[in-house]
Design a protein around this motif. Structure first.
Motif, PDB file in Angstrom:
ATOM      1  N   ASP A   1      27.801  46.101  36.311  1.00  0.00           N
ATOM      2  CA  ASP A   1      26.440  45.546  36.356  1.00  0.00           C
ATOM      3  C   ASP A   1      26.510  44.020  36.331  1.00  0.00           C
ATOM      4  N   PHE A   2      27.223  43.479  37.264  1.00  0.00           N
ATOM      5  CA  PHE A   2      27.492  42.030  37.291  1.00  0.00           C
ATOM      6  C   PHE A   2      26.204  41.233  37.449  1.00  0.00           C
ATOM      7  N   ASP A   3      26.053  40.221  36.616  1.00  0.00           N
ATOM      8  CA  ASP A   3      24.914  39.305  36.666  1.00  0.00           C
ATOM      9  C   ASP A   3      25.472  37.887  36.785  1.00  0.00           C
ATOM     10  N   PRO A   4      25.301  37.223  37.940  1.00  0.00           N
ATOM     11  CA  PRO A   4      25.893  35.888  38.135  1.00  0.00           C
ATOM     12  C   PRO A   4      25.341  34.832  37.187  1.00  0.00           C
ATOM     13  N   GLU A   5      24.240  35.144  36.506  1.00  0.00           N
ATOM     14  CA  GLU A   5      23.673  34.190  35.555  1.00  0.00           C
ATOM     15  C   GLU A   5      24.363  34.263  34.193  1.00  0.00           C
ATOM     16  N   LYS A   6      25.177  35.287  33.991  1.00  0.00           N
ATOM     17  CA  LYS A   6      25.896  35.432  32.730  1.00  0.00           C
ATOM     18  C   LYS A   6      27.330  34.930  32.864  1.00  0.00           C
ATOM     19  N   LYS A   7      27.973  34.778  31.714  1.00  0.00           N
ATOM     20  CA  LYS A   7      29.377  34.372  31.700  1.00  0.00           C
ATOM     21  C   LYS A   7      30.225  35.518  31.141  1.00  0.00           C
ATOM     22  N   TYR A   8      31.317  35.823  31.885  1.00  0.00           N
ATOM     23  CA  TYR A   8      32.150  36.974  31.561  1.00  0.00           C
ATOM     24  C   TYR A   8      33.569  36.540  31.186  1.00  0.00           C
ATOM     25  N   PRO A   9      34.227  37.355  30.354  1.00  0.00           N
ATOM     26  CA  PRO A   9      35.649  37.078  30.087  1.00  0.00           C
ATOM     27  C   PRO A   9      36.475  37.348  31.346  1.00  0.00           C
ATOM     28  N   LEU A  10      37.543  36.575  31.490  1.00  0.00           N
ATOM     29  CA  LEU A  10      38.410  36.694  32.664  1.00  0.00           C
ATOM     30  C   LEU A  10      39.767  37.231  32.239  1.00  0.00           C
ATOM     31  N   LEU A  11      40.214  38.289  32.918  1.00  0.00           N
ATOM     32  CA  LEU A  11      41.512  38.877  32.662  1.00  0.00           C
ATOM     33  C   LEU A  11      42.375  38.722  33.913  1.00  0.00           C
ATOM     34  N   PHE A  12      43.414  37.894  33.818  1.00  0.00           N
ATOM     35  CA  PHE A  12      44.363  37.740  34.917  1.00  0.00           C
ATOM     36  C   PHE A  12      45.434  38.824  34.830  1.00  0.00           C
ATOM     37  N   TYR A  13      45.773  39.405  35.977  1.00  0.00           N
ATOM     38  CA  TYR A  13      46.929  40.304  36.077  1.00  0.00           C
ATOM     39  C   TYR A  13      47.983  39.597  36.904  1.00  0.00           C
ATOM     40  N   VAL A  14      49.218  39.493  36.375  1.00  0.00           N
ATOM     41  CA  VAL A  14      50.240  38.674  37.018  1.00  0.00           C
ATOM     42  C   VAL A  14      51.547  39.441  37.154  1.00  0.00           C
ATOM     43  N   TYR A  15      52.258  39.186  38.235  1.00  0.00           N
ATOM     44  CA  TYR A  15      53.683  39.551  38.349  1.00  0.00           C
ATOM     45  C   TYR A  15      54.468  38.277  38.601  1.00  0.00           C
ATOM     46  N   GLY A  16      54.393  37.731  39.809  1.00  0.00           N
ATOM     47  CA  GLY A  16      54.883  36.380  40.041  1.00  0.00           C
ATOM     48  C   GLY A  16      56.351  36.217  40.358  1.00  0.00           C
ATOM     49  N   GLU A  17      57.150  37.314  40.368  1.00  0.00           N
ATOM     50  CA  GLU A  17      58.588  37.220  40.626  1.00  0.00           C
ATOM     51  C   GLU A  17      58.896  37.604  42.072  1.00  0.00           C
ATOM     52  N   PRO A  18      60.120  37.313  42.545  1.00  0.00           N
ATOM     53  CA  PRO A  18      60.456  37.582  43.956  1.00  0.00           C
ATOM     54  C   PRO A  18      60.541  39.061  44.317  1.00  0.00           C
ATOM     55  N   ALA A  19      60.571  39.955  43.340  1.00  0.00           N
ATOM     56  CA  ALA A  19      60.770  41.374  43.636  1.00  0.00           C
ATOM     57  C   ALA A  19      59.501  42.085  44.082  1.00  0.00           C
ATOM     58  N   GLY A  20      58.335  41.458  43.971  1.00  0.00           N
ATOM     59  CA  GLY A  20      57.113  42.169  44.328  1.00  0.00           C
ATOM     60  C   GLY A  20      55.931  41.241  44.485  1.00  0.00           C
ATOM     61  N   ALA A  21      54.773  41.850  44.789  1.00  0.00           N
ATOM     62  CA  ALA A  21      53.525  41.108  44.955  1.00  0.00           C
ATOM     63  C   ALA A  21      52.387  41.979  44.443  1.00  0.00           C
ATOM     64  N   THR A  22      51.348  41.361  43.912  1.00  0.00           N
ATOM     65  CA  THR A  22      50.203  42.101  43.380  1.00  0.00           C
ATOM     66  C   THR A  22      48.992  42.059  44.302  1.00  0.00           C
ATOM     67  N   VAL A  23      48.918  41.058  45.165  1.00  0.00           N
ATOM     68  CA  VAL A  23      47.729  40.885  46.003  1.00  0.00           C
ATOM     69  C   VAL A  23      47.996  41.521  47.361  1.00  0.00           C
ATOM     70  N   GLN A  24      47.799  42.836  47.421  1.00  0.00           N
ATOM     71  CA  GLN A  24      48.034  43.593  48.641  1.00  0.00           C
ATOM     72  C   GLN A  24      46.865  44.534  48.896  1.00  0.00           C
ATOM     73  N   ASP A  25      46.496  44.659  50.160  1.00  0.00           N
ATOM     74  CA  ASP A  25      45.393  45.533  50.555  1.00  0.00           C
ATOM     75  C   ASP A  25      45.918  46.962  50.697  1.00  0.00           C
ATOM     76  N   SER A  26      46.331  47.531  49.569  1.00  0.00           N
ATOM     77  CA  SER A  26      46.911  48.868  49.553  1.00  0.00           C
ATOM     78  C   SER A  26      46.244  49.685  48.447  1.00  0.00           C
ATOM     79  N   TRP A  27      46.456  50.995  48.478  1.00  0.00           N
ATOM     80  CA  TRP A  27      45.781  51.898  47.548  1.00  0.00           C
ATOM     81  C   TRP A  27      46.235  51.674  46.120  1.00  0.00           C
ATOM     82  N   GLY A  28      47.538  51.738  45.873  1.00  0.00           N
ATOM     83  CA  GLY A  28      48.062  51.502  44.532  1.00  0.00           C
ATOM     84  C   GLY A  28      47.418  52.374  43.471  1.00  0.00           C
ATOM     85  N   GLY A  29      47.192  53.655  43.822  1.00  0.00           N
ATOM     86  CA  GLY A  29      46.561  54.553  42.859  1.00  0.00           C
ATOM     87  C   GLY A  29      45.097  54.242  42.594  1.00  0.00           C
ATOM     88  N   GLY A  30      44.504  53.393  43.442  1.00  0.00           N
ATOM     89  CA  GLY A  30      43.121  52.974  43.231  1.00  0.00           C
ATOM     90  C   GLY A  30      42.977  51.847  42.231  1.00  0.00           C
TER      91      GLY A  30
END
Length: 743
Positions: A507-536
């Motif tokens: 129920d996103f409301d752009p007038e409110k402020k939300y906590p931000l949770l970053f998900y990171v990998y960052g190493e040469p063995a993989g990538a997180t930003v992919q247009d794939s299913w990944g179990g949903g």
């Protein structure tokens, strides 16, 4: 009449209730109840004539598996081997089929069953052979301890099978059942025909022997692990006394296994060894294959720094070696499995980044000539199929969008513009299992909102012949959840634009402020930003439903098809450049989006992502108020030599980089809420990393939360209820340390 109305009312209430229950995303449904499990297809094997493919299917007649064949054009189904035929003599149940392999002429089937896990993969178990002419089912390795056979392979004429058991190689004649032990020195410290832990984990080497093309000899790797340091995992929960589990594991700067390649006759006798130049404990023999129709092997030798790959040909009669190619890089090299011999073995294909992009080349047998096959300012992400008969190579690339993957082809004979095969409407990630004659392919399509869809297509027109598995039930369940989709965007940090995605609360409301949770990998063995299913990616959607904005960013050096400069930028500075990129991206995001609460910013990651979480938490405490690190490396010197030295260089050359890239160096800077989680039986990133960081945080009087999972490995998923408990633990931490919801 009233009865009918009542029935309709009950039906509607049940239907609405079902929709409501489907729209509720719960952790038990994700991690325990299997509600969102996907259907898989295969494994399939294209038949030698390319007119059809085989697959494993559950028998409709009795318990067990049938091996079936489908005609590619008509879809006609034939049972090649029924479950009934897979019932051993004296048994009432068929053997289960974990995997299977056809002989070269498709006349015999090799079945792998009763498997056991060795480190990451199930590579040990029992093997059976079924002869399609006689319909006789025979178990291999009679007299050899059960479930100890590994990597069984037919000889070229399918009259014999070779396999490894307890670090020795055996050859079994199928007609007579005679078994010959062709090596006998294998044991605790000498490994024949397979590899130690680090070769499997970092060089993808596990199957360690090859049949000669004439079927008379076997070439194999032998590893001597005597000088490799032993790391001990401790089992404290399965008996009243602890049990140490020894693991030969070369850490940064320490001794590697001494590895060599030899050749032995299938009749047994003495092994002949290639005298490959260089210290065997400071070089890797990363690949070895026979050249077709020859008495020669091709060997790839990586130096310890992994920036020089020397390619040799070795004659198994004379044991003479000839150097034919040297691939060098100022940073590091990856090993590729894309070699295909062409034009009566006068040329071979070779993958290189020498022009700044990952491309396929054609090289003469003596290495004197090298010609580019694929061309353009893009990476060949992987080779799908090389077809010398029709003159094409099919490969996966994505020149315009680094988060997606599409099929292209190029001529083998001359340089030309890459021809895209995948239709434009299939936006996402595409993969192909192509028939030998390139007329058909099993196509897999997926993206962030579409679970894998398997279909049979024609090539090169990409026309669908039939749908094989559409995962529609899962798609409907996912759609019923009414989730906010991942929004892909780019973050400009000045030096470079980084790919990212965002999930907003329900129920996103752009007038409110939300906590931000970053998900990171960052190493040469993989990538997180992919247009794939990944179990949903249901965990992150779950967190968004609780009231978090979730964002993931791929920093420089991650495994994306953005060219050599992108990948090699992190050389010598793992944990340093990536932390800088993540920090700058976070600052840019906080400037850009008014709906993010800068006082509630958290970050989490697993493995390399756990290390990255700690690095940014300790380096930039003014940004990240909370962090959760799972299965992390705290000090890079504790990780395996092969991975860490590839990307950081040798410890003797880069002590400062190892120190500055390790989060434990900055532990005294912790200010925010931190939780660390680890499995005590992690054979990959040892529990030692966890304990050393705990010791350091205690020294600096830093308060933190911790959770240990006894006798769980790197994935923390073994034993009852582990996955659900882990996620409940993570959820509790976030709700406490980074309160959810818009304000």
């Amino acid at each position: 009449m009233k009865k009918g109305i009542g029935f309709i009312a009950i039906f509607l209430l049940g239907f609405i209730g079902n929709l409501y229950s489907q729209s509720q995303l719960t952790l038990p449904d994700i991690y325990s109840n299997g509600v969102y499990n996907q259907n898989r297809f295969g494994p399939i094997r294209w038949m030698k004539d390319s007119k059809g493919y085989s697959s494993i299917e559950k028998s409709t007649i009795q318990e067990g598996d049938d091996i079936v064949k489908y005609d590619a054009l008509t879809g006609n189904r034939t049972i090649l081997i029924s479950a009934e035929e897979l019932i051993p003599s004296g048994s009432s149940k068929p053997i289960s089929v974990a995997d299977y392999v056809w002989s070269e002429d498709n006349s015999k089937l090799l079945v792998f069953t009763n498997t056991r896990r060795v480190w990451r993969y199930h590579t040990r178990g029992d093997y059976w052979v079924l002869d399609l002419k006689t319909r006789k089912l025979s178990q291999l390795g009679k007299g050899i301890p059960a479930t100890t056979l590994m990597f069984a392979k037919f000889s070229p004429d399918a009259s014999k099978v070779a396999y490894v058991s307890q670090n020795n190689i055996f050859v079994e004649t199928l007609g007579s059942g005679e078994i010959k032990k062709v090596t006998s020195d294998g044991g605790e410290f000498t490994i024949n025909g397979t590899f130690d832990w680090v070769y499997e984990e970092e060089l993808s080497c596990r199957d360690g022997f090859r049949w000669s093309p004439d079927g008379k000899n076997i070439a194999y790797w032998q590893s001597d692990t005597r000088n490799v340091g032993t790391f001990y995992l401790i089992n404290n929960i399965d008996s009243i006394y602890s049990k140490p589990i020894p693991l030969p594991y070369p850490k940064v700067g320490e001794s590697l296994s001494a590895v060599k390649i030899g050749v032995v006759s299938i009749e047994g006798g003495e092994t002949k060894w290639f005298d490959v130049p260089g210290d065997p404990r400071n070089n890797y023999l990363a690949r070895m294959e026979f050249i077709p129709n020859s008495q020669e092997v091709m060997v790839q030798q990586l130096n310890r720094r992994q920036n020089i790959n020397t390619v040799w040909t070795g004659n198994i009669q004379t044991m003479g070696l000839t150097k034919i190619l040297i691939e060098e890089d100022s940073a590091f090299l990856d090993v590729h499995d894309n070699i295909r011999w062409l034009e009566d073995e006068k040329f071979f294909t070779w993958t290189s980044e020498r022009d700044g992009w990952l491309h396929l080349y054609k090289v003469s047998r003596d290495g004197s000539q090298m010609e580019l096959i694929t061309q353009g300012d893009f990476d060949v992400e992987r080779i799908s199929h090389i077809d010398p008969a029709n003159g094409y190579v099919y490969y996966i690339a994505s020149p315009e969008n680094f988060t997606q993957r599409y099929l292209y082809r190029s001529l083998l004979s001359k340089i030309g513009k890459a021809e895209r095969i995948t239709p434009v409407e299939l936006s996402g990630q595409n993969a192909y299992q192509i028939s030998i004659d390139s007329k058909f392919a099993i196509h897999t399509f997926q993206n962030t909102t579409t679970p894998p869809v398997y279909s049979l297509i024609n090539l090169p027109n990409h026309k669908e012949i039939r749908m094989l598995e559409d995962n529609q039930e899962l798609k409907d369940k996912y759609s019923a959840l009414d989730l906010n989709p991942k929004e892909f965007f780019k973050v400009d940090i000045g030096d470079v634009e980084l790919d990212a995605w965002m999930i907003k609360p329900k129920d996103f409301d752009p007038e409110k402020k939300y906590p931000l949770l970053f998900y990171v990998y960052g190493e040469p063995a993989g990538a997180t930003v992919q247009d794939s299913w990944g179990g949903g990616d249901l965990w992150h959607h779950y967190m968004a439903r609780l009231g978090y904005v979730v964002i993931s960013i791929d920093n420089r050096g991650t495994k994306t098809p953005r060219g050599r400069e992108w990948r090699k930028s992190i050389y010598g500075q793992i944990g340093i450049l990536a932390s800088y990129d993540q920090m700058n991206a976070a600052k840019q995001i906080l400037k850009t989006y008014d709906f993010i609460d800068s006082s509630r910013v958290g970050i989490w990651g697993w493995s390399g992502g756990g290390q990255m979480t700690l690095n940014v938490m300790f380096r930039y405490p003014e940004i990240y108020k909370a962090g959760l690190a799972v299965s992390f490396v705290s000090d890079q010197r504790l990780y395996d030599a092969t991975y860490q030295e590839r990307y950081m260089g040798l410890l003797e050359d880069n002590q400062k980089g190892y120190r500055d890239g390790s989060p434990i160096t900055y532990a005294e800077n912790l200010e925010g809420e931190l939780m660390i989680i680890h499995g005590t039986a992690d054979d990959n990133v040892h529990y030692q990393s966890f304990e050393m960081l705990v010791d350091k945080l205690i020294k600096y009087n830093k308060q933190f939360s911790m959770m240990s999972y006894p006798m769980r490995s790197h994935g923390i998923n073994e034993r009852e209820n582990t996955s659900l408990h882990l996620r409940e633990t993570m959820k509790t931490f976030w709700l406490r340390s980074l309160p959810a919801g818009g304000r």
